[in-house]
Structure formats: C-alpha cells, structure tokens
Design a protein around this motif. Sequence first.
Motif, mmCIF file in Angstrom:
data_model
loop_
_atom_site.group_PDB
_atom_site.id
_atom_site.type_symbol
_atom_site.label_atom_id
_atom_site.label_comp_id
_atom_site.label_asym_id
_atom_site.label_seq_id
_atom_site.Cartn_x
_atom_site.Cartn_y
_atom_site.Cartn_z
ATOM 1 N N VAL A 7 33.746 35.669 51.242
ATOM 2 C CA VAL A 7 34.234 36.330 52.447
ATOM 3 C C VAL A 7 35.759 36.279 52.455
ATOM 4 O O VAL A 7 36.354 35.202 52.514
ATOM 5 N N ALA A 8 36.385 37.442 52.382
ATOM 6 C CA ALA A 8 37.843 37.519 52.327
ATOM 7 C C ALA A 8 38.283 38.901 52.814
ATOM 8 O O ALA A 8 37.517 39.869 52.737
ATOM 9 N N PRO A 9 39.515 39.017 53.312
ATOM 10 C CA PRO A 9 40.029 40.322 53.713
ATOM 11 C C PRO A 9 40.101 41.254 52.504
ATOM 12 O O PRO A 9 40.183 40.798 51.356
ATOM 13 N N PRO A 10 40.072 42.565 52.740
ATOM 14 C CA PRO A 10 40.167 43.509 51.617
ATOM 15 C C PRO A 10 41.447 43.303 50.816
ATOM 16 O O PRO A 10 42.519 43.049 51.371
ATOM 17 N N ALA A 11 41.316 43.364 49.504
ATOM 18 C CA ALA A 11 42.466 43.213 48.605
ATOM 19 C C ALA A 11 42.956 44.594 48.173
ATOM 20 O O ALA A 11 42.272 45.605 48.337
ATOM 21 N N ARG A 12 44.141 44.618 47.580
ATOM 22 C CA ARG A 12 44.706 45.888 47.113
ATOM 23 C C ARG A 12 44.217 46.263 45.733
ATOM 24 O O ARG A 12 44.248 47.430 45.355
ATOM 25 N N ALA A 13 43.793 45.274 44.947
ATOM 26 C CA ALA A 13 43.377 45.537 43.567
ATOM 27 C C ALA A 13 42.148 44.697 43.260
ATOM 28 O O ALA A 13 41.945 43.626 43.851
ATOM 29 N N ALA A 14 41.325 45.181 42.334
ATOM 30 C CA ALA A 14 40.118 44.438 41.956
ATOM 31 C C ALA A 14 39.703 44.824 40.544
ATOM 32 O O ALA A 14 40.016 45.915 40.058
ATOM 33 N N MET A 15 39.015 43.904 39.889
ATOM 34 C CA MET A 15 38.358 44.189 38.618
ATOM 35 C C MET A 15 36.910 43.738 38.720
ATOM 36 O O MET A 15 36.606 42.708 39.337
ATOM 37 N N PHE A 16 36.022 44.522 38.122
ATOM 38 C CA PHE A 16 34.602 44.211 38.064
ATOM 39 C C PHE A 16 34.195 44.256 36.595
ATOM 40 O O PHE A 16 34.224 45.321 35.974
ATOM 41 N N GLY A 51 47.349 36.118 45.933
ATOM 42 C CA GLY A 51 46.036 35.828 46.505
ATOM 43 C C GLY A 51 44.869 36.104 45.580
ATOM 44 O O GLY A 51 43.857 36.671 46.004
ATOM 45 N N LEU A 52 44.960 35.674 44.319
ATOM 46 C CA LEU A 52 43.863 35.891 43.382
ATOM 47 C C LEU A 52 42.598 35.164 43.843
ATOM 48 O O LEU A 52 42.622 33.982 44.165
ATOM 49 N N LEU A 53 41.478 35.892 43.856
ATOM 50 C CA LEU A 53 40.165 35.330 44.139
ATOM 51 C C LEU A 53 39.242 35.637 42.975
ATOM 52 O O LEU A 53 39.214 36.770 42.480
ATOM 53 N N VAL A 54 38.499 34.633 42.530
ATOM 54 C CA VAL A 54 37.609 34.769 41.377
ATOM 55 C C VAL A 54 36.187 34.445 41.810
ATOM 56 O O VAL A 54 35.947 33.400 42.414
ATOM 57 N N VAL A 55 35.266 35.338 41.525
ATOM 58 C CA VAL A 55 33.847 35.096 41.778
ATOM 59 C C VAL A 55 33.082 35.348 40.491
ATOM 60 O O VAL A 55 33.245 36.400 39.858
ATOM 61 N N ILE A 56 32.246 34.390 40.108
ATOM 62 C CA ILE A 56 31.406 34.509 38.922
ATOM 63 C C ILE A 56 29.944 34.591 39.362
ATOM 64 O O ILE A 56 29.485 33.758 40.154
ATOM 65 N N LEU A 96 26.456 38.150 33.131
ATOM 66 C CA LEU A 96 27.548 37.585 33.919
ATOM 67 C C LEU A 96 28.283 38.699 34.640
ATOM 68 O O LEU A 96 28.481 39.795 34.078
ATOM 69 N N LEU A 97 28.700 38.426 35.871
ATOM 70 C CA LEU A 97 29.598 39.323 36.593
ATOM 71 C C LEU A 97 30.872 38.554 36.909
ATOM 72 O O LEU A 97 30.814 37.416 37.397
ATOM 73 N N VAL A 98 32.004 39.171 36.645
ATOM 74 C CA VAL A 98 33.298 38.608 37.035
ATOM 75 C C VAL A 98 33.917 39.570 38.047
ATOM 76 O O VAL A 98 34.234 40.719 37.716
ATOM 77 N N HIS A 99 34.041 39.111 39.286
ATOM 78 C CA HIS A 99 34.640 39.923 40.356
ATOM 79 C C HIS A 99 35.986 39.305 40.709
ATOM 80 O O HIS A 99 36.059 38.159 41.154
ATOM 81 N N LEU A 100 37.044 40.067 40.482
ATOM 82 C CA LEU A 100 38.410 39.590 40.698
ATOM 83 C C LEU A 100 39.079 40.429 41.774
ATOM 84 O O LEU A 100 38.977 41.659 41.771
ATOM 85 N N ARG A 101 39.785 39.750 42.698
ATOM 86 C CA ARG A 101 40.516 40.432 43.767
ATOM 87 C C ARG A 101 41.910 39.826 43.890
ATOM 88 O O ARG A 101 42.077 38.610 43.756
ATOM 89 N N HIS A 130 38.333 49.001 37.008
ATOM 90 C CA HIS A 130 39.547 48.579 37.697
ATOM 91 C C HIS A 130 39.599 49.348 39.021
ATOM 92 O O HIS A 130 39.741 50.569 39.031
ATOM 93 N N GLY A 131 39.483 48.622 40.129
ATOM 94 C CA GLY A 131 39.480 49.267 41.433
ATOM 95 C C GLY A 131 40.814 49.136 42.127
ATOM 96 O O GLY A 131 41.603 48.238 41.848
ATOM 97 N N PHE A 132 41.055 50.039 43.070
ATOM 98 C CA PHE A 132 42.310 50.027 43.813
ATOM 99 C C PHE A 132 42.040 50.428 45.262
ATOM 100 O O PHE A 132 41.115 51.191 45.553
#
Length: 411
Positions: A7-16, A51-56, A96-101, A130-132
């Motif tokens: 649970v986190a505020p929306p980020a400006r960039a993300a990778m999936f 504000g890097l967030l890492v979810v595995i 594996l899923l790597v979700h980065l924000r 690569h999301g934006f």
Amino acid sequence: MPTQVVVAPPARAAMFVTLTVPPGSERAVRAVLAGVSDLSKSVSFRNPAAGLLVVIGIGSALWDRMIAGVPKPRDLHVFPGAVGATHVAPSTPGDLLVHLRAEHMDQCFEFARLLAQQLGLHATVVDEVHGFKYFDNRDLLGFVDGTANPQDAEAFEAAHVSAERDAAHEGASYVIVQKYVHDMAAWEALPVEEQERVIGRYKLNDVEIPDGAKATDSHVFLTTITDEQGVEHDILRDNMPFGALGDDEYGTYFIGYAGNPLVTEQMITNMFVGKPEGRHDRILDFSTARTGALFYVPTAAFLDGIDDLDLPGAAAAQDDPGDEPAVAGHMTDADLLGPPDRSGADLEVTPNAAIGLDASGGDAPVPGGAPDPEPDDTADTADTADTDDTDDTVAGSIRLGSLRAPRKDPS
C-alpha cells in the motif's frame, strides 16, 4: 522498509518484470531473494527522495519446488484465466514477479539490473514492462485510473491476508498481473459519450455515471464485486500506462493486490465471461489481454529468512552451490534484461493450458493436446478457497458470501 510495501501512493515510474526459474536453480534463487532487502537499501540510499519500493511475488509452481516446512498459502494457485464467448484472459508462465516503483525510472532500472546480475542464468525474463504516470493519473485511453481504490485502513485490509483467512500467512498479499494492449485507432474513433458508456465514468471530471444510467456491460459495472450480503469487496490496483512507438504498442499494465485473490479473479471472470454470461466488458473490444499470472507476496520478514527454510526433496538433494549466488558479471546488460520472450502470450497462439475455464465454469479443451498443468496447481477456486462446508461456486461464478465479514457500522 522499502521491500514488500504494497500500500503506497501512486509513483511516477514503475517496472514489472516476470521471470521463470529452471529446475535446479531453486537454491540459488532463494539465496538471491534473501538479499533483496539489502539490495534495495543499497539502491535507495543513492537517492532516498526517489522513494524506491520493491515487491517480490512467488508463483505457485516455484513455491512447490522451492519451499518446504511451511504450509502453502491457502489461495496460491496457477492463475486460471477466463474464456468468454468473444475474448480470452490467458494464463501465462511466471515463477517470480518483480514490481518496482519510484519517482524516477533510474532507481527502478538500477535495482532490476543488479538483481538480474545476481540471478544470472538461474532465472529468465519472460516479460518486462516499463510504466509511467501519464498526466493526471490517466491511462492512455484518457480516463483516470484507480479512482475506486480503497484508502488508508481499508486499503490495507483489502490488500493483505487476514488471520481469519490464513493465519500462517497473515500480513502477506496476493497479486494478479495482466498486460493489456489497446487498439488506439479504434478507441479514438469513438465519440466521447460512447467512451464514457464503455468505461462507466465521465471522461473530463472522472465522476462515476449513476447506477440507473450506467451500462451493464461497462467496465465499472462489471468490476464492482458485491457479495450476497451486500458487502462490496475491494482490491488495490496500481496500474500503469506503457508504450513503444516502434512496436506501435500502447497499453495498460494491470496489477491488483488482494488478501483474497478470488475477488480479483471474479472481476476478470465478469469482464471476459460476462454478467450475465455472454455480456462481456466492452473495454475488451479495444483492449486485449496478452499475459496473466498470480503470485504470492510474502512479508518482508518471510523474504529475508527464505533461505533458512527447508527445501523440498528434489531441490534439497542438489549440490549446494554455496551461500553466495553467482554473479554473471561477464554478461552484458542486453543479455541480462533483453527483450521479453512473448511466446505463449499472444492470443493468436493457443492459450496456456492452465486457463482451465470455459464460459460455463468447466474445463476448457486445450487445442493441440497441450499437457495439463500439475494437479495441485490447477485446483478450482472453490477447492482453493474453502476449508468449511460452504460451496462457493455456482454455475462457474464465485459466490462471495464467505470472503470476509461485513464491515461494522462505525456508529
């Protein structure tokens, strides 16, 4: 802690990043996963403000090969997908899923690059997006995305496993991901009023169309899940737009966290099969699902200690490569994070056998005689979700009466 924050505020960039793990690499992968928290701290420290967030996330098949001595999460299974009369939600490979924000893409990319170096040949990237953030939180279709997300305590409740549902995995989460590619020319040819009817919201002000005027095949109508007691069940979305000009590919990466993934699966069934059956989500006439997978998201403490758990028999019998995972320093960045392998993800290809559903809720025939997935990964949703005498499946849909107790009236 930047690891496993759902649970986190929306980020400006993300990778999936979705990866598969070959047999024989389970021990090495566990060693890398146990160090993810330290790796994220190293990358974050270089620019804390980003504000890097890492979810595995861990897939069902990999759990069975890599974890022993701990009860399997109650709702961890292969994503069943959905087969409607017109559209298909495929089930595609993913261990594996790597979700980065983060606020900047460089933080996401640097973490992914270093993680890929540590994994080396022990994992293969099969999908990378690569999301934006697009203007005022809109998707490429021009509508604000994520408006209906729960907030604060309700967001945490929706996104995390409760002790009542699975005491052994309280505080963990599940995540379902799907990559949708849009037919932008067809969408932009629609008048704005018709676009609003398809979505169920007004485009300019993001206000939901009233129930009496909302189309029953609109996206908002079909993805609102209410159980037999009238309780609405939420998930936490963190969708991102993505695009590639050279490939003429423009889309939305759907990512939905939930303490009970059956809620998300019911949403997807409603979209593709219809509610009533045969009346699919109109957005699917313009957006095609290319991937689909379900992952278990352990707590940060579980991930930190994952290498101390027992290994299943086959993995435990392998020679121990040592505590330090091999770093593939001789490989180029292109080798480590090359273009994703899209085999099996295109709808022109036979959907993965793990889809396992047809419009009536039975087993879908697999063209070409594709082998069935392992039995314990393809249990139907009723078997996966129920430990009591309640029957949660009726005519191919999920009855939600036993998912969660209704919220108490604060008064």
